[in-house]
Structures are given as structure tokens and as C-alpha cells.
Design an enzyme around this catalytic site. Structure first.
Site, PDB file in Angstrom:
ATOM      1  N   THR A  83       5.862   5.206   5.233  1.00  0.00           N
ATOM      2  CA  THR A  83       4.427   6.233   4.672  1.00  0.00           C
ATOM      3  C   THR A  83       5.291   7.769   3.839  1.00  0.00           C
ATOM      4  O   THR A  83       5.015   7.020   3.031  1.00  0.00           O
ATOM      5  CB  THR A  83       3.486   6.121   5.106  1.00  0.00           C
ATOM      6  OG1 THR A  83       3.266   4.437   4.829  1.00  0.00           O
ATOM      7  CG2 THR A  83       1.877   6.730   4.175  1.00  0.00           C
TER       8      THR A  83
HETATM    9  P1  AMP Z   1       2.775   4.203   8.426  1.00  0.00           P
HETATM   10  O1  AMP Z   1       2.135   4.280  10.271  1.00  0.00           O
HETATM   11  O2  AMP Z   1       3.542   3.943   7.596  1.00  0.00           O
HETATM   12  O3  AMP Z   1       2.188   3.086   8.201  1.00  0.00           O
HETATM   13  O4  AMP Z   1       1.207   5.216   7.619  1.00  0.00           O
HETATM   14  C1  AMP Z   1      -0.030   5.382   7.334  1.00  0.00           C
HETATM   15  C2  AMP Z   1      -0.610   5.791   7.908  1.00  0.00           C
HETATM   16  O5  AMP Z   1      -0.772   6.928   7.537  1.00  0.00           O
HETATM   17  C3  AMP Z   1      -2.329   5.747   7.497  1.00  0.00           C
HETATM   18  O6  AMP Z   1      -3.144   4.394   7.689  1.00  0.00           O
HETATM   19  C4  AMP Z   1      -3.239   6.523   7.370  1.00  0.00           C
HETATM   20  O7  AMP Z   1      -4.015   7.147   8.629  1.00  0.00           O
HETATM   21  C5  AMP Z   1      -1.811   7.678   7.515  1.00  0.00           C
HETATM   22  N1  AMP Z   1      -2.178   8.658   6.375  1.00  0.00           N
HETATM   23  C6  AMP Z   1      -2.048   8.656   4.891  1.00  0.00           C
HETATM   24  N2  AMP Z   1      -1.747   9.450   4.210  1.00  0.00           N
HETATM   25  C7  AMP Z   1      -1.997  10.223   5.579  1.00  0.00           C
HETATM   26  C8  AMP Z   1      -2.147  11.899   5.031  1.00  0.00           C
HETATM   27  N3  AMP Z   1      -2.421  12.672   3.765  1.00  0.00           N
HETATM   28  N4  AMP Z   1      -2.159  12.852   6.606  1.00  0.00           N
HETATM   29  C9  AMP Z   1      -2.471  12.116   7.489  1.00  0.00           C
HETATM   30  N5  AMP Z   1      -2.457  10.858   7.657  1.00  0.00           N
HETATM   31  C10 AMP Z   1      -1.927  10.174   6.569  1.00  0.00           C
HETATM   32 ZN    ZN Z   2       3.065   3.020   4.076  1.00  0.00          ZN
HETATM   33 ZN    ZN Z   3       1.317   1.323   7.241  1.00  0.00          ZN
END
Ligand code: AMP
Ligand code: ZN
Ligand code: ZN
Length: 420
Positions: A83
Site C-alpha cells: 500500500t
Molecule cells: P496493507 O497492509 O498494504 O494492506 O495496507 C492497507 C492498510 O493501510 C489499510 O487497511 C489501512 O489500515 C492502512 N492505511 C492506509 N492509509 C493509511 C494512512 N494514511 N495512515 C495509516 N494507515 C493507513
Molecule cells: Zn493497499
Molecule cells: Zn492490503
């Protein structure tokens, strides 16, 4: 019998003319009663974890309608397919190796003992973001007002510059509240209204992890988020606000299963490795004195995964030079997971972080609006190419990047949507 028994004929003609005039006049927009010709706004929407093929599940009438007015494509995410790295790529046009947000979890030799995690306070520390200037800062510096209804990196100030409007990340802010925040900004008088806005929605990614890409709940999330896009479009239309919508995702989603876990700690002694990320890939360093043993056990092709020294990753990943990348990078095969610890239930049925060539990692691209030509389905392209396209759409001179402006150049309709 007449509906207006007490009105004389002349008064009726006047009433009819007045009603006709009302029908032809747009409703008041913003605070003033007179209709204003609004400049287009560009909204970059991220639907986290929206796999490209979700668009063909018959669940997304609003996104499909946008695609029919403009264009759609499957996008190749940058490596690693996580992400934070990919969101920063989308707004800088740089691959993670160059923009410095190399993973959701990071260490930096300049900050020994400190771990960056998307869920800790380091996530908003400019230290981790300042190798690449994001589009909202470039826009503000060029006199274009911006607003960020969330986006990874948008909470880190750039010197004294920030988006004119921004909010602090909180997972409890619902999708509707995030959309309404954008709409409130756009309802402002022209002088305070952003011309470039980001909007981040995460429910599709969360459901994809919990229930897998084929889960009923994931489809529900896809349907629901499409409804939010429909609401956004309808509200913009109601205020007669021309808008270029660029709807993207950061990566796709792949099915995972408890039977497809490799326990790295059964191949090497857990005490001999320092692990920073695990799951579809593992990043690690050998403990001092254990380098040779760890490399001998892990490097090369193994059952269900492959490991490289950071400088020896395949060139197509464009990854491995940044000092934040750990000495050893192990990538699991399609649908496999790498852990050196016991997992706590419940087990996630979906994940991402796999090879960016994997079709299940492909991301969403849909664009439509007055500045976007009708172009149907475009061939697969790299997500670094989004940046020069969006910059031109909002009339910002883009910074040098890894993106190729030529890829989406045919999508830009000159002179009608703020494109220059
Ligand atoms: P991933 O672990 O790559 O799936 O990351 C996705 C998660 O990142 C989402 O479910 C959110 O909980 C978190 N996330 C997204 N944007 C933000 C942000 N600006 N600050 C903190 N956490 C975030
Ligand atoms: Zn993502
Ligand atoms: Zn994810």
C-alpha cells in the site's frame, strides 16, 4: 377545472414564463444565489486493494459508467505490491527504490532502532517521505489549491507546505465521511476551493484480506464502494461542478491459505535472522556472524519461494539500491506466504506483495471528465505513468519521474478540463 382558479389569464402567462426560466437556470451552487461557472476539479481516488478484474464482476455500475465515458485499464503496480510504496508512486511517478517508501515496514540506517510501520507515529514523520515531492505539494507551490481526504504521506508536512485542506488518518472515518469531506471542500467559494483532491477508501482491501478476493464480503465491499463513487458523481453533478475523476488502486489481491505457509524459522534459526516484513515477501538481515549460514540456507530458488541479496534482485523489479532495503529479500510464489513466527487466528484469506507481473496483483485505472478523452480500454501500463497524466490534468508542471507522459497523453483532451 383550472389549478389556478383565482388567477387571471395574464398572471398565468407570467407564472408559466417564470417557471420556464427556473427550469433553464442551473440551481445555485456554493454560497451565492447566482449560478457560477465552476473551474474543473481533479479528484484522484484510490480504492485500496481493488483488483483490476473486480470491474468485470457486474457489481460496479458507477465505475463502469465512468469507464464508458472515459477510459479504463489494468495497471501494473510497482514492486513491492504494498500500500504505502504504491500510493507514493502514484503521486510522485517514482518507483519505491527512488521515492524511499520502500515498504509498509521500514528501517533506515540513519535512524538506528526505529521502525516505520503504517500503524505507528513514524508513518507521519516527514523523514520517511522527503526523498520525493508529492503532487499536492508541487501543486500548492505552483499556486493550485489542494485537499487530501487521506492518502499515505499526505499527513507529513513538506517544510512549511501542506495541502490547503487535509485530515488525519483514522480507520473509523467511514467511506461516506471521506467523500462528504471532499464535497464540503468543493462546495466552498472559489477562492477556498481545491482544484486537486485525493480521496482514499480502504474497505475493499480490508475485506480482501479477511475473506479473500472471491469472498462474498469482498464483493459486498466492491459494490458498496462503487455506490460511494456514484454518490460522489451525483453530488458533483448537483452542484454543477465539472470534475475529472481518476480512480485507481494500489495493487490487487491474491487468495492465501494456511496450507501455503513456509516457516522460514524451520530453515534457519530464528535467532540468526532479523525480520522486518513477512507475508508474501520477507525482508531480513542475518544477525552478525550468521551471514554465511543464513545465505547458504536461503539464497536462490527454494520450495515455494526465492531469495536474493538486495543488489541482485531481478532488474524488472527496479528495487534493491535504496539503503532502507534489508540485505536479503525473499519472495513467495503465487499464493504462498513466508513467516518466521506463529500466526494468530483468524487466518487472512487474501494478501498482496507478490511479483508485480502476477495478474492477481493488477490494479484499477478508470478516468473520466471534461479533460479526459473517450478512449475505451487501454493496454496494460505501469502505475508510474499515472503521475504525469494527473499533473497535466490539473495544469501542474510535473517533476522528473520514472513515468512516461506519452502513455496516457492520448487520454488528455486539450483545452476543456484544465489540461495544458
Ligand atoms: P496493507 O497492509 O498494504 O494492506 O495496507 C492497507 C492498510 O493501510 C489499510 O487497511 C489501512 O489500515 C492502512 N492505511 C492506509 N492509509 C493509511 C494512512 N494514511 N495512515 C495509516 N494507515 C493507513
Ligand atoms: Zn493497499
Ligand atoms: Zn492490503
Amino acid at each position: 377545472m383550472s389549478f389556478f382558479p383565482r388567477l387571471r389569464r395574464g398572471a398565468l402567462v407570467f407564472l408559466a414564463l417564470a417557471l420556464a426560466a427556473c427550469a433553464a437556470t442551473p440551481p445555485p451552487s456554493g454560497a451565492g444565489a447566482t449560478a457560477e461557472r465552476r473551474e474543473p476539479v481533479t479528484i484522484l481516488v484510490s480504492i485500496d486493494g481493488f483488483r483490476a478484474d473486480y470491474l468485470d464482476r457486474g457489481l460496479t455500475p458507477n465505475l463502469n459508467a465512468l469507464a464508458a465515458r472515459g477510459a479504463r485499464a489494468a495497471m501494473r503496480p510497482s514492486f513491492p505490491t504494498k500500500t504505502f510504496p504504491n500510493h507514493y508512486t502514484l503521486v510522485t511517478g517514482l518507483r519505491p527504490d527512488r521515492h524511499g517508501v520502500v515498504d509498509n515496514n521500514m528501517e533506515d540506517p540513519r535512524k538506528p532502532g526505529v521502525l516505520f510501520k503504517i500503524s505507528n507515529a513514524e508513518a507521519i514523520n516527514p523523514f520517511w517521505w522527503d526523498a520525493a515531492e508529492p503532487l499536492w505539494i508541487t501543486a500548492e507551490r505552483q499556486g493550485i489549491r489542494t485537499g487530501t481526504s487521506l492518502w499515505p504521506g499526505a499527513e507529513a508536512p513538506w517544510g512549511t507546505t501542506r495541502p490547503a485542506s487535509w485530515i488525519r488518518y483514522d480507520e473509523h472515518i467511514t467511506s461516506r465521511q471521506r467523500v462528504d469531506t471532499v464535497l464540503d471542500w468543493i462546495r466552498r467559494p472559489a477562492a477556498n476551493r481545491p482544484r486537486f483532491v485525493t480521496l482514499y477508501l480502504e474497505t475493499v482491501d480490508t475485506a480482501g484480506h479477511d475473506f479473500g478476493p472471491e469472498g462474498r464480503e469482498t464483493n459486498e465491499a466492491v459494490r458498496e464502494v462503487d455506490g460511494e463513487i456514484g454518490y460522489l458523481v451525483a453530488q458533483l453533478q448537483a452542484m454543477r461542478q465539472p470534475a475529472n475523476l481518476v480512480v485507481v488502486s494500489d495493487h490487487g489481491m491474491e487468495a492465501t491459505a494456511p496450507e501455503r505457509v513456509v516457516r522460514i524459522d524451520r530453515l534457519v534459526d530464528a535467532a540468526a535472522i532479523h525480520v522486518v516484513s513477512d507475508g508474501p515477501f520477507m525482508t531480513l538481515a542475518a544477525a552478525p556472524g550468521h551471514e554465511a549460514q543464513v545465505e547458504a540456507k536461503l539464497l536462490g530458488r527454494r520450495d515455494h519461494f526465492q531469495c536474493w541479496r538486495k543488489g541482485e534482485l531481478p532488474a524488472r523489479f527496479a528495487y534493491g539500491r535504496n539503503p532502507r532495503i534489508l540485505p536479503i529479500f525473499c519472495l513467495a510464489d503465487h499464493g504462498w506466504l513466508l513467516y518466521a513466527r506463529d500466526l494468530k487466528p483468524p487466518f487472512d484469506l487474501g494478501n498482496h506483495g507478490y511479483d508485480n507481473e502476477d495478474p492477481d496483483m493488477r490494479a484499477l485505472f478508470v478516468a473520466a471528465g471534461p479533460g479526459v478523452a473517450k478512449a475505451g480500454t487501454l493496454p496494460l501500463f505501469d502505475n508510474v505513468d499515472v503521475y504525469p497524466f494527473v499533473a497535466r490534468l490539473i495544469g501542474v508542471a510535473p517533476r522528473a519521474s520514472d513515468g512516461d507522459a506519452a502513455t496516457l497523453q492520448p487520454l488528455l483532451r486539450q483545452g476543456s478540463g484544465g489540461a495544458r
